[in-house]
Design a protein around this motif. Structure first.
Motif, mmCIF file in Angstrom:
data_model
loop_
_atom_site.group_PDB
_atom_site.id
_atom_site.type_symbol
_atom_site.label_atom_id
_atom_site.label_comp_id
_atom_site.label_asym_id
_atom_site.label_seq_id
_atom_site.Cartn_x
_atom_site.Cartn_y
_atom_site.Cartn_z
ATOM 1 N N PRO A 52 10.922 15.417 46.157
ATOM 2 C CA PRO A 52 9.834 16.400 46.216
ATOM 3 C C PRO A 52 10.355 17.808 46.513
ATOM 4 C CG PRO A 52 9.322 14.456 47.527
ATOM 5 C CD PRO A 52 10.765 14.338 47.134
ATOM 6 N N ILE A 53 9.662 18.824 45.966
ATOM 7 C CA ILE A 53 10.013 20.236 46.207
ATOM 8 C C ILE A 53 8.891 20.846 47.053
ATOM 9 C CG2 ILE A 53 10.403 22.485 45.122
ATOM 10 C CD1 ILE A 53 11.112 20.974 42.529
ATOM 11 N N ARG A 54 9.225 21.351 48.252
ATOM 12 C CA ARG A 54 8.185 21.954 49.098
ATOM 13 C C ARG A 54 7.929 23.390 48.649
ATOM 14 N NH1 ARG A 54 5.008 20.425 52.637
ATOM 15 N NH2 ARG A 54 5.955 18.390 52.746
ATOM 16 N N GLN A 55 6.621 23.761 48.591
ATOM 17 C CA GLN A 55 6.237 25.082 48.074
ATOM 18 C C GLN A 55 5.908 26.059 49.193
ATOM 19 O OE1 GLN A 55 3.736 22.307 45.470
ATOM 20 N NE2 GLN A 55 2.891 24.342 45.201
ATOM 21 N N LEU A 56 5.861 27.351 48.817
ATOM 22 C CA LEU A 56 5.500 28.410 49.757
ATOM 23 C C LEU A 56 4.127 28.148 50.380
ATOM 24 C CD1 LEU A 56 6.128 31.300 50.816
ATOM 25 C CD2 LEU A 56 4.961 32.175 48.790
ATOM 26 N N GLY A 57 3.173 27.663 49.566
ATOM 27 C CA GLY A 57 1.808 27.439 50.054
ATOM 28 C C GLY A 57 1.682 26.238 50.977
ATOM 29 N N GLY A 58 2.718 25.436 51.146
ATOM 30 C CA GLY A 58 2.651 24.299 52.064
ATOM 31 C C GLY A 58 2.959 22.967 51.412
ATOM 32 N N LEU A 86 -9.091 39.442 44.891
ATOM 33 C CA LEU A 86 -10.295 40.016 45.504
ATOM 34 C C LEU A 86 -10.642 39.241 46.781
ATOM 35 C CD1 LEU A 86 -12.710 41.910 45.569
ATOM 36 C CD2 LEU A 86 -13.892 40.406 43.945
ATOM 37 N N ARG A 87 -10.516 37.920 46.737
ATOM 38 C CA ARG A 87 -10.816 37.105 47.914
ATOM 39 C C ARG A 87 -9.899 37.508 49.084
ATOM 40 N NH1 ARG A 87 -12.386 31.035 47.194
ATOM 41 N NH2 ARG A 87 -10.520 30.801 45.972
ATOM 42 N N ALA A 88 -8.621 37.765 48.789
ATOM 43 C CA ALA A 88 -7.691 38.163 49.852
ATOM 44 C C ALA A 88 -8.109 39.506 50.442
ATOM 45 C CB ALA A 88 -6.269 38.235 49.291
ATOM 46 N N ARG A 89 -8.545 40.454 49.583
ATOM 47 C CA ARG A 89 -8.959 41.765 50.089
ATOM 48 C C ARG A 89 -10.224 41.641 50.937
ATOM 49 N NH1 ARG A 89 -10.303 45.176 45.789
ATOM 50 N NH2 ARG A 89 -9.562 43.718 44.227
ATOM 51 N N LEU A 90 -11.164 40.785 50.484
ATOM 52 C CA LEU A 90 -12.417 40.628 51.230
ATOM 53 C C LEU A 90 -12.176 39.961 52.583
ATOM 54 C CD1 LEU A 90 -14.773 39.585 48.297
ATOM 55 C CD2 LEU A 90 -14.962 41.654 49.681
ATOM 56 N N LEU A 91 -11.257 39.017 52.616
ATOM 57 C CA LEU A 91 -10.986 38.318 53.877
ATOM 58 C C LEU A 91 -10.126 39.155 54.816
ATOM 59 C CD1 LEU A 91 -10.339 34.659 52.714
ATOM 60 C CD2 LEU A 91 -11.904 35.326 54.527
ATOM 61 N N GLY A 92 -9.284 40.023 54.250
ATOM 62 C CA GLY A 92 -8.389 40.824 55.082
ATOM 63 C C GLY A 92 -7.395 39.918 55.813
ATOM 64 N N PRO A 93 -6.983 40.321 57.029
ATOM 65 C CA PRO A 93 -5.950 39.550 57.743
ATOM 66 C C PRO A 93 -6.358 38.103 58.009
ATOM 67 C CG PRO A 93 -6.387 41.660 58.844
ATOM 68 C CD PRO A 93 -7.409 41.518 57.749
ATOM 69 N N GLU A 122 -4.583 28.775 51.187
ATOM 70 C CA GLU A 122 -3.666 28.060 50.286
ATOM 71 C C GLU A 122 -4.007 28.365 48.822
ATOM 72 O OE1 GLU A 122 -1.732 25.319 47.949
ATOM 73 O OE2 GLU A 122 -3.894 25.080 48.224
ATOM 74 N N ARG A 123 -5.312 28.495 48.536
ATOM 75 C CA ARG A 123 -5.729 28.831 47.163
ATOM 76 C C ARG A 123 -5.214 30.212 46.765
ATOM 77 N NH1 ARG A 123 -11.582 26.735 47.834
ATOM 78 N NH2 ARG A 123 -11.370 24.636 47.005
ATOM 79 N N ILE A 124 -5.272 31.147 47.725
ATOM 80 C CA ILE A 124 -4.807 32.511 47.429
ATOM 81 C C ILE A 124 -3.306 32.480 47.134
ATOM 82 C CG2 ILE A 124 -4.443 34.806 48.418
ATOM 83 C CD1 ILE A 124 -7.071 34.341 50.027
ATOM 84 N N VAL A 125 -2.562 31.817 48.033
ATOM 85 C CA VAL A 125 -1.097 31.801 47.875
ATOM 86 C C VAL A 125 -0.696 31.118 46.568
ATOM 87 C CG1 VAL A 125 1.045 30.899 48.849
ATOM 88 C CG2 VAL A 125 -0.665 31.895 50.353
#
Ligand SMILES: Cc1cc2nc3c(=O)[nH]c(=O)nc-3n(C[C@H](O)[C@H](O)[C@H](O)COP(=O)(O)OP(=O)(O)OC[C@H]3O[C@@H](n4cnc5c(N)ncnc54)[C@H](O)[C@@H]3O)c2cc1C
Length: 390
Positions: free
Chosen positions: A209-215, A334-341, A358-361
């Motif tokens: 298996p290859i582990r990804q940035l998103g988890g 857009l979702r990342a901007r709306l959620l902010g930090p 995880e969806r954003i990443v």
């Protein structure tokens, strides 16, 4: 919410009475037997109940593969297929974890498989008993698929397979793999390739298996060391696997387009809720995304309703995949901007925000998996615009 967001857009919801009746029935079924939650970070816990639930869907008359009932599937109109993925996405049901079995292997075998192959491999896909993976990409052969080096040398009634595949989704849990390899070592390009089925538990198969940035570790490297595959597992003609591969790529891209459209449409109202009332300064972007999704719905219908021909519809499938991949990135940006930090800094136990994060990443993954955006543009240029190969 699914298709309800398009209710006031005449023409976007193209369904007839039979399909609306089907929508009501599958909604009832999904309420009666709710889908188990699917956590991409935890496939060990998520896969068995999800596949078992796919089996119950089939038993209740909503099998995922579009195939004749004698192979465990169900023959559905295109509108019903769309309604089913929309309704499943609306309740968060996973419809794509066995995409290889459902949307790649099944149409391939219906077109090129022998009766024995269809009887052996298709019913367990519909019943959720066998998980499949796709063994196409290699470290030096991704976009340049036919630059593959893995070999499958005929030896009596078996093929002896040696080499390496990479980026194979769910390979570490899969029962079978749909594979491409050179059956005529030394051949180049599209000649001398075989498309065949590998039992992933065969001696000589090693999955890492290859582990990804998103988890999650959604995909894997797969090594083949003198793996013996029965000749009867070859789909179509032995050295003619390139044709099978192109069919699979077209089915994969169409399947990804439809499932991804439905997933995004199902999340659209959540996105709107993140914005200020009325959308505030995000209003125009939200409307542009809504419009793009409505067009994508029509595109999914049009693309999948094209009459089957001898040539795989690579250009049309590429157009759908390119469009939904682009929408997916814009949606999540857009979702990342709306959620902010909050999108990336949240308490460990906040599983809802973790899933969104995880969806954003991982939103860029759709721009790569099933062929990159550049390769889709090449396919559109050649397949739809009639331009010569660059
Ligand atoms: C989420 C995900 C799931 C996947 N699942 C599977 C799977 O189950 N099975 C499987 O076999 N593979 C799978 N893949 C692999 C995927 O098919 C490849 O990543 C993809 O085809 C690109 O190949 P590559 O990674 O080798 O990149 P490369 O081919 O090395 O491409 C690198 C860059 O060069 C560009 N490029 C290359 N050639 C051209 C060209 N001719 N014209 C223009 N630009 C070009 C590409 O667009 C890209 O930007 C998956 C990938 C992802 C991201």
């Amino acid at each position: 919410m699914s298709v309800d967001v398009f209710a006031r857009f005449p023409g976007a919801v193209v369904t007839d009475e039979a399909e609306e009746e089907f929508r009501g029935r599958i909604r009832d079924h999904l309420a009666t037997d709710p889908a188990p939650p699917f956590d991409r970070n935890d496939p060990d816990a998520s896969l068995p109940p999800t596949l078992a639930w796919h089996g119950r869907l089939a038993a209740a008359g909503y099998a995922l593969p579009v195939s004749p009932p004698e192979y465990g599937g169900r023959l559905r109109s295109l509108g019903e297929q769309l309604v089913q993925v929309e309704e499943m996405a609306a309740v968060g049901a996973n419809s794509s974890v066995n995409l290889v079995g459902v949307a790649m292997l099944t149409p391939l075998l219906l077109a090129l498989g022998t009766e024995e192959q269809k009887q052996t491999w298709l019913p367990p896909v519909a019943r959720g008993e066998h998980l499949w993976c796709q063994l196409f990409s290699e470290p030096e052969a991704g976009s340049d698929l036919f630059g593959m080096r893995t070999t499958a040398v005929p030896d009596g009634d078996v093929l002896v397979v040696n080499g390496q595949k990479i980026w194979s989704s769910t390979a570490d849990h899969a029962d079978f793999g749909l594979m491409l390899a050179r059956t005529e070592p030394g051949s180049t390009g599209r000649r001398g390739i075989g498309c065949f089925v590998v039992d992933m538990r065969s001696p000589g198969v090693t999955v890492r298996p290859i582990r990804q940035l998103g988890g999650p570790a959604e995909f894997a490297e797969v090594f083949f060391d003198d793996v013996r595959v029965p000749r009867g597992n070859v789909v179509g003609e032995l050295g003619d696997g390139a044709l099978a591969a192109l069919r699979v790529l077209a089915s994969e891209r169409s399947g990804l387009s439809m499932a991804s459209y439905a997933g995004l449409a199902a999340q659209f109202e959540d996105l709107v809720r993140l914005a200020p009332p009325g959308g505030g300064r995000y209003r125009a972007e939200l409307l542009a995304l809504w419009e793009a999704l409505a067009v994508q719905r029509l595109g999914a219908i049009r693309q999948a309703s094209a009459p089957p021909g001898d040539e795989p519809p690579l250009g049309a499938a590429a157009a759908g995949k390119l469009a939904v991949g682009t929408i997916n990135v814009q949606f999540n940006e857009l979702r990342a901007r709306l959620l902010g930090p909050r999108a990336f800094a949240f308490p460990d136990d906040d599983r809802d925000v973790a899933a969104i994060s995880e969806r954003i990443v991982s939103s860029l993954a759709l721009s790569l998996g099933g062929g990159t955006h550049q390769m889709q543009r090449n396919a559109i240029a050649e397949g739809l615009l009639g331009m010569p190969r660059g």
